[in-house]
Design an enzyme around this catalytic site. Structure first.
Site, PDB file in Angstrom:
ATOM      1  N   GLU A  33      48.320  -8.222 -67.160  1.00  0.00           N
ATOM      2  CA  GLU A  33      49.566  -7.500 -67.423  1.00  0.00           C
ATOM      3  C   GLU A  33      50.212  -8.039 -68.703  1.00  0.00           C
ATOM      4  OE1 GLU A  33      53.398  -5.863 -64.973  1.00  0.00           O
ATOM      5  OE2 GLU A  33      51.879  -7.050 -63.958  1.00  0.00           O
ATOM      6  N   TYR A  34      50.187  -9.371 -68.850  1.00  0.00           N
ATOM      7  CA  TYR A  34      50.745  -9.995 -70.049  1.00  0.00           C
ATOM      8  C   TYR A  34      50.009  -9.464 -71.288  1.00  0.00           C
ATOM      9  CZ  TYR A  34      52.455 -13.611 -73.225  1.00  0.00           C
ATOM     10  OH  TYR A  34      53.051 -14.267 -74.275  1.00  0.00           O
ATOM     11  N   ASP A  35      48.684  -9.478 -71.203  1.00  0.00           N
ATOM     12  CA  ASP A  35      47.879  -9.027 -72.348  1.00  0.00           C
ATOM     13  C   ASP A  35      48.161  -7.571 -72.710  1.00  0.00           C
ATOM     14  OD1 ASP A  35      46.807 -11.464 -72.558  1.00  0.00           O
ATOM     15  OD2 ASP A  35      44.907 -10.989 -71.568  1.00  0.00           O
ATOM     16  N   SER A  80      62.699 -45.356 -82.971  1.00  0.00           N
ATOM     17  CA  SER A  80      61.603 -45.754 -82.096  1.00  0.00           C
ATOM     18  C   SER A  80      62.223 -46.491 -80.899  1.00  0.00           C
ATOM     19  CB  SER A  80      60.678 -46.647 -82.911  1.00  0.00           C
ATOM     20  OG  SER A  80      59.537 -46.911 -82.177  1.00  0.00           O
ATOM     21  N   LEU A  81      61.410 -47.160 -80.107  1.00  0.00           N
ATOM     22  CA  LEU A  81      61.953 -47.883 -78.957  1.00  0.00           C
ATOM     23  C   LEU A  81      61.464 -49.318 -78.957  1.00  0.00           C
ATOM     24  CD1 LEU A  81      61.306 -45.193 -76.193  1.00  0.00           C
ATOM     25  CD2 LEU A  81      63.560 -45.959 -76.933  1.00  0.00           C
ATOM     26  N   GLU A 109      62.282 -42.405 -67.491  1.00  0.00           N
ATOM     27  CA  GLU A 109      61.448 -41.258 -67.883  1.00  0.00           C
ATOM     28  C   GLU A 109      60.025 -41.710 -68.169  1.00  0.00           C
ATOM     29  OE1 GLU A 109      63.228 -39.682 -71.435  1.00  0.00           O
ATOM     30  OE2 GLU A 109      65.148 -39.323 -70.462  1.00  0.00           O
ATOM     31  N   LYS A 111      56.933 -42.296 -70.245  1.00  0.00           N
ATOM     32  CA  LYS A 111      56.796 -42.353 -71.705  1.00  0.00           C
ATOM     33  C   LYS A 111      55.528 -41.592 -72.078  1.00  0.00           C
ATOM     34  CE  LYS A 111      57.041 -45.546 -75.554  1.00  0.00           C
ATOM     35  NZ  LYS A 111      55.827 -45.168 -76.273  1.00  0.00           N
ATOM     36  N   ASP A 113      52.498 -40.088 -73.923  1.00  0.00           N
ATOM     37  CA  ASP A 113      51.689 -40.623 -75.010  1.00  0.00           C
ATOM     38  C   ASP A 113      51.243 -39.486 -75.934  1.00  0.00           C
ATOM     39  OD1 ASP A 113      50.521 -42.553 -76.446  1.00  0.00           O
ATOM     40  OD2 ASP A 113      48.834 -42.898 -75.091  1.00  0.00           O
ATOM     41  N   GLU A 166      58.327 -34.780 -77.189  1.00  0.00           N
ATOM     42  CA  GLU A 166      56.974 -35.269 -77.437  1.00  0.00           C
ATOM     43  C   GLU A 166      55.967 -34.147 -77.224  1.00  0.00           C
ATOM     44  OE1 GLU A 166      57.261 -38.456 -78.174  1.00  0.00           O
ATOM     45  OE2 GLU A 166      55.271 -39.353 -78.034  1.00  0.00           O
ATOM     46  N   TYR A 218      63.337 -34.683 -74.526  1.00  0.00           N
ATOM     47  CA  TYR A 218      64.073 -35.758 -73.864  1.00  0.00           C
ATOM     48  C   TYR A 218      65.288 -36.259 -74.619  1.00  0.00           C
ATOM     49  CZ  TYR A 218      60.694 -38.122 -76.932  1.00  0.00           C
ATOM     50  OH  TYR A 218      59.931 -38.491 -77.996  1.00  0.00           O
ATOM     51  N   LYS A 282      66.735 -45.627 -70.030  1.00  0.00           N
ATOM     52  CA  LYS A 282      67.865 -45.270 -70.906  1.00  0.00           C
ATOM     53  C   LYS A 282      69.177 -45.428 -70.155  1.00  0.00           C
ATOM     54  CE  LYS A 282      65.162 -41.867 -73.439  1.00  0.00           C
ATOM     55  NZ  LYS A 282      64.850 -40.465 -73.662  1.00  0.00           N
ATOM     56  N   LYS A 306      56.141 -51.077 -71.172  1.00  0.00           N
ATOM     57  CA  LYS A 306      54.756 -50.683 -71.448  1.00  0.00           C
ATOM     58  C   LYS A 306      53.856 -51.126 -70.306  1.00  0.00           C
ATOM     59  CE  LYS A 306      53.987 -48.828 -75.453  1.00  0.00           C
ATOM     60  NZ  LYS A 306      53.626 -49.497 -76.570  1.00  0.00           N
ATOM     61  N   CYS A 400      17.836 -59.429 -88.019  1.00  0.00           N
ATOM     62  CA  CYS A 400      18.592 -58.165 -87.993  1.00  0.00           C
ATOM     63  C   CYS A 400      17.850 -57.160 -87.108  1.00  0.00           C
ATOM     64  CB  CYS A 400      18.738 -57.615 -89.406  1.00  0.00           C
ATOM     65  SG  CYS A 400      19.452 -55.957 -89.418  1.00  0.00           S
ATOM     66  N   CYS A 403      16.644 -54.207 -89.873  1.00  0.00           N
ATOM     67  CA  CYS A 403      15.679 -54.427 -90.958  1.00  0.00           C
ATOM     68  C   CYS A 403      14.816 -55.669 -90.728  1.00  0.00           C
ATOM     69  CB  CYS A 403      16.397 -54.513 -92.299  1.00  0.00           C
ATOM     70  SG  CYS A 403      17.373 -56.012 -92.483  1.00  0.00           S
ATOM     71  N   CYS A 418      23.682 -59.858 -91.464  1.00  0.00           N
ATOM     72  CA  CYS A 418      22.449 -59.451 -92.121  1.00  0.00           C
ATOM     73  C   CYS A 418      22.813 -59.390 -93.602  1.00  0.00           C
ATOM     74  CB  CYS A 418      22.015 -58.074 -91.618  1.00  0.00           C
ATOM     75  SG  CYS A 418      20.787 -57.315 -92.689  1.00  0.00           S
ATOM     76  N   CYS A 423      19.622 -53.070 -96.171  1.00  0.00           N
ATOM     77  CA  CYS A 423      19.450 -52.798 -94.736  1.00  0.00           C
ATOM     78  C   CYS A 423      19.986 -51.397 -94.442  1.00  0.00           C
ATOM     79  CB  CYS A 423      20.211 -53.840 -93.922  1.00  0.00           C
ATOM     80  SG  CYS A 423      20.265 -53.449 -92.176  1.00  0.00           S
TER      81      CYS A 423
HETATM   82  S1  IVH Z   1      63.438 -41.725 -76.482  1.00  0.00           S
HETATM   83  C1  IVH Z   1      66.665 -42.565 -79.507  1.00  0.00           C
HETATM   84  N1  IVH Z   1      61.993 -40.857 -74.468  1.00  0.00           N
HETATM   85  O1  IVH Z   1      57.958 -43.136 -77.638  1.00  0.00           O
HETATM   86  C2  IVH Z   1      65.595 -41.987 -78.641  1.00  0.00           C
HETATM   87  N2  IVH Z   1      60.849 -41.515 -76.427  1.00  0.00           N
HETATM   88  O2  IVH Z   1      57.674 -45.849 -78.684  1.00  0.00           O
HETATM   89  C3  IVH Z   1      64.257 -42.576 -78.881  1.00  0.00           C
HETATM   90  N3  IVH Z   1      58.416 -41.226 -76.307  1.00  0.00           N
HETATM   91  O3  IVH Z   1      59.132 -42.474 -80.883  1.00  0.00           O
HETATM   92  C4  IVH Z   1      63.122 -41.965 -78.172  1.00  0.00           C
HETATM   93  N4  IVH Z   1      58.343 -40.398 -74.276  1.00  0.00           N
HETATM   94  O4  IVH Z   1      57.836 -40.586 -79.666  1.00  0.00           O
HETATM   95  C5  IVH Z   1      61.974 -41.329 -75.722  1.00  0.00           C
HETATM   96  N5  IVH Z   1      60.851 -40.036 -72.613  1.00  0.00           N
HETATM   97  C6  IVH Z   1      60.842 -40.502 -73.851  1.00  0.00           C
HETATM   98  C7  IVH Z   1      59.648 -40.658 -74.558  1.00  0.00           C
HETATM   99  C8  IVH Z   1      59.685 -41.189 -75.855  1.00  0.00           C
HETATM  100  C9  IVH Z   1      57.626 -40.733 -75.327  1.00  0.00           C
HETATM  101  C10 IVH Z   1      57.920 -41.728 -77.609  1.00  0.00           C
HETATM  102  C11 IVH Z   1      58.724 -41.274 -78.817  1.00  0.00           C
HETATM  103  C12 IVH Z   1      59.167 -42.565 -79.480  1.00  0.00           C
HETATM  104  C13 IVH Z   1      58.154 -43.539 -78.957  1.00  0.00           C
HETATM  105  C14 IVH Z   1      58.668 -44.962 -79.052  1.00  0.00           C
END
Ligand code: IVH
Length: 662
Positions: A33-35, A80-81, A109, A111, A113, A166, A218, A282, A306, A400, A403, A418, A423
């Site tokens: 239907e979407y298509d 960054s964090l 939250e 994190k 990747d 992200e 986020y 946070k 981490k 080696c 060679c 080596c 080689c």
């Molecule tokens: S908060 C001021 N929340 O992790 C707000 N970052 O190692 C700063 N990341 O650069 C970021 N999940 O790319 C925040 N739930 C989350 C996240 C998150 C992944 C990443 C983000 C940041 C990196 C820092």
């Protein structure tokens, strides 16, 4: 119903279905239907382009293939964090907050990747998406981001807002893509994060679209502007606007709850369809966040726990030896395949002879292996109590494996090398290094292909890469290739000829000259000729270079074979100049990155005006959008003028134009 109404209705229906499917994971109609609806919309839009809406789902694809991404300056930097690794560190984060007389509640939250993205909406419409870059300057990836279905092109309210989150790829998508890449003879993408980053930074939006990316959001940098007083409410607000917010985010009343949440997720993380590498903690209250503020890189009101490197038991089946580019011989463990952090591991590094003897690692042993993030898996320890006496003791090889020449310990008590420059293993590794991403970045020349072409005598040394077109016919007939993939490969080789000098310097594989040193050398010397003439004294005094690397550079360029590689590369039209300076000059131009549009009749021809503007670094486009900086208006201007007035865009008549270009 007239045509315009039908188009409006289709766009709204399709956007709703899209949101239900990709953001809520809760589709209400069938794919068919979407298509059918999308096809009807495409047809109508083809016939009546005047009714195409900015938020039409057909606008997700169709962005132009770019030469490069434009730079974007973030109004508010992307921070960054800081990291914490255990409960003690988590508790001291809490104590630092309490010292400010704050009674904290926290949001935890997952994190994600992936890679950070900053989105800008004006009047509810997505106008720009940018990568994090160095936090202050990122790259404009709007066309690519538009292909991600869970990212709204239009919000539920007509707000001006910046939203950050992200972009990521699921584990399942990565497996699928790698299967396809394998079939096409391409290298496997290493992990979901690299794959997501590579897909978003592809210059062709069609490639991004094919990669099935997703995104969670986020953060809004200025919640108080929206009368939002807690991070929890900020998340609720962006979710109501149409963004995908991670469902496992939780509001917790104190640090003990945070610690509990974290220990639950240490086990549960593997059940998710995507990779997370930690938990972000946070502070919830925005006013409290303001009290704590930021360091130059991190917010003080948030931190990232981490996860520890994952460790898994498996069996050591064999030990094999590989010869690297420098001739270093490394023992590698072949293990019973196990899945660690989303990827299948069947090999681990054993580093060197000393490490194996210290840990008393034997073939047949039951071993514990560990993998953290991007690092190569390694053996942590042997479970000696599981031995049955059939294990074989390790003996270091003396020749080696490729060679056969005698191995030597050069400038090292531990590593064997080596030293035979001819080689084959070293030569192949050198070629692999030359085409790798940070070096000349030739896509489609993966490790296996280099090895095959080497064995077929098509590529024996670096310049041969640029003569590969001679074998075009033969290559097309090779198993696993075909006209398209060979054309792509030759195109990618051609493109690499224009690389800036630092990529070439790094690619040459001079001992201990990494990406950073290569860049420094390119910036300092600007041309390969100047670098080749540099003396030991000149080099030694450069920051981060020092006597050992200087000697390596001098030795490299003193060697006749290397000199002829450079001469040949020049004859083959490979750029040997640093281009960063040119870019720098461009960025300093008066109209760098300004988006200009021309309408109406002017004394100078359009082409002439376009050329003048482009010389000053501007980009001349055909239609007025919210992103247009200036509209140049001649006699009898068209609808562009009206639109510019509506959007409040600056306009120049020919007189002002002439003044400004001077
Ligand atoms: S908060 C001021 N929340 O992790 C707000 N970052 O190692 C700063 N990341 O650069 C970021 N999940 O790319 C925040 N739930 C989350 C996240 C998150 C992944 C990443 C983000 C940041 C990196 C820092």
């Amino acid at each position: 119903m007239d045509i315009k109404q039908r188009i409006d209705q289709l766009v709204e229906k399709l956007n709703k279905w899209n949101y239900e499917y990709h953001t809520l994971d809760n589709p209400s109609v069938s794919d068919q239907e979407y298509d059918n609806h999308i096809r009807e919309l495409e047809k109508l839009e083809g016939k009546y382009p005047q009714y195409i809406r900015e938020d039409s789902p057909t606008k997700r694809i169709g962005g132009l293939v770019l030469d490069k991404f434009q730079k974007v300056i973030h109004n508010i930097p992307l921070f960054s964090l800081s990291n914490v690794f255990n409960e003690t560190e988590i508790n001291s984060f809490d104590e630092r907050i309490k010292k400010e007389n704050i009674v904290p509640d926290y949001i935890c939250e997952p994190k994600i990747d992936g890679l950070a993205v900053a989105l800008t909406y004006e009047k509810g419409l997505l106008v720009r998406a940018a990568t994090r870059g160095d936090g202050t300057v990122g790259e404009d990836i709007t066309n690519n981001v538009k292909t991600i279905r869970s990212i709204p092109l239009k919000l539920k309210e007509e707000v001006n807002i910046d939203v950050r989150g992200e972009i990521f790829m699921t584990n399942e998508s990565l497996i699928k893509i790698n299967k396809e890449r394998e079939k096409a003879g391409l290298n496997s993408l290493k992990n979901t994060r690299n794959a997501a980053a590579g897909s978003v930074r592809n210059l062709d939006p069609r490639v991004t679209a094919s990669r099935k990316l997703d995104a969670f959001f986020y953060h809004i940098p200025n919640p108080l502007d929206y009368n939002i007083n807690s991070h929890y409410d900020a998340l609720k607000y962006i979710s109501e606007l149409g963004f995908k917010v991670n469902p496992y985010i939780k509001l917790l009343s104190d640090i003990n709850e945070v610690n509990k949440y974290i220990s639950e997720w240490r086990n549960k993380r593997n059940d998710l369809a995507y990779e997370i590498d930690g938990i972000v903690i946070k502070l919830n209250n925005i006013k409290d966040q303001l009290i704590l503020g930021f360091t130059s890189r991190y917010p003080r009101w948030a931190t990232a726990y981490k996860f520890p490197a994952e460790e898994v038991n498996t069996k050591l089946k064999n030990i094999i030896f590989t010869v690297g580019r420098t001739g270093q011989v490394t023992p590698n463990a072949i293990v019973e395949p196990v899945i660690i952090q989303g990827s299948t591991v069947s090999r681990a590094t054993l580093h060197n002879e000393k490490n194996i003897l210290n840990k008393d690692i034997r073939i047949g042993d039951d071993v514990l292996i560990r993998k953290a993030g991007d690092v190569i898996p390694e053996i942590v320890k042997v479970n000696k109590n599981r031995r049955d006496g059939k294990e074989k003791k390790f003996i270091m090889i003396s020749q080696c494996p490729v060679c056969g020449s005698k191995l030597e310990k050069v400038n090292s008590e531990i590593d064997y090398f080596c030293v035979n420059k001819n080689c084959e293993a070293r030569k192949i590794e050198n070629l692999i290094h030359f085409v790798s991403r940070d070096a000349m970045n030739i896509e489609g020349l993966g490790e296996r292909i280099i090895e095959d072409f080497y064995n077929l005598n098509h590529i024996k040394n670096i310049p041969d890469i640029y003569k590969l077109n001679v074998y075009k016919k033969e290559l097309i007939d090779l198993e696993g290739f075909g006209e398209k993939s060979i054309n792509n490969l030759l195109e990618s080789i051609e493109v690499s000829k224009k690389n800036s000098l630092e990529k070439l310097i790094f690619g040459l594989g001079i001992k201990q000259v990494g990406v950073k040193t290569a860049k420094l050398l390119a910036q300092k010397y600007l041309t390969i000729d100047a670098l080749m003439k540099a003396t030991f004294e000149d080099l030694k005094n450069l920051k981060d270079v020092g006597p050992i690397i200087s000697e390596n550079i001098i030795k490299y360029f003193f060697t006749p074979e290397n000199q002829s590689v450079i001469t040949e590369l020049k004859e083959l039209n490979i750029n040997t100049n640093y281009l960063g300076k040119i870019k720098f000059e461009l960025e300093n131009k008066k109209m760098y990155n300004k988006k200009m549009v021309i309408t109406g009749t002017l004394n100078k021809s359009r082409d002439e005006i376009k050329e003048l503007l482009e010389d000053l670094g501007a980009q001349v486009t055909n239609s007025v959008t919210a992103q247009t900086d200036v509209l140049i208006v001649g006699e009898n201007p068209g609808s562009k003028y009206q639109k510019a007035l509506e959007l409040g865009i600056e306009t120049w008549n020919e007189e002002i134009f002439n003044k400004n270009i001077n």
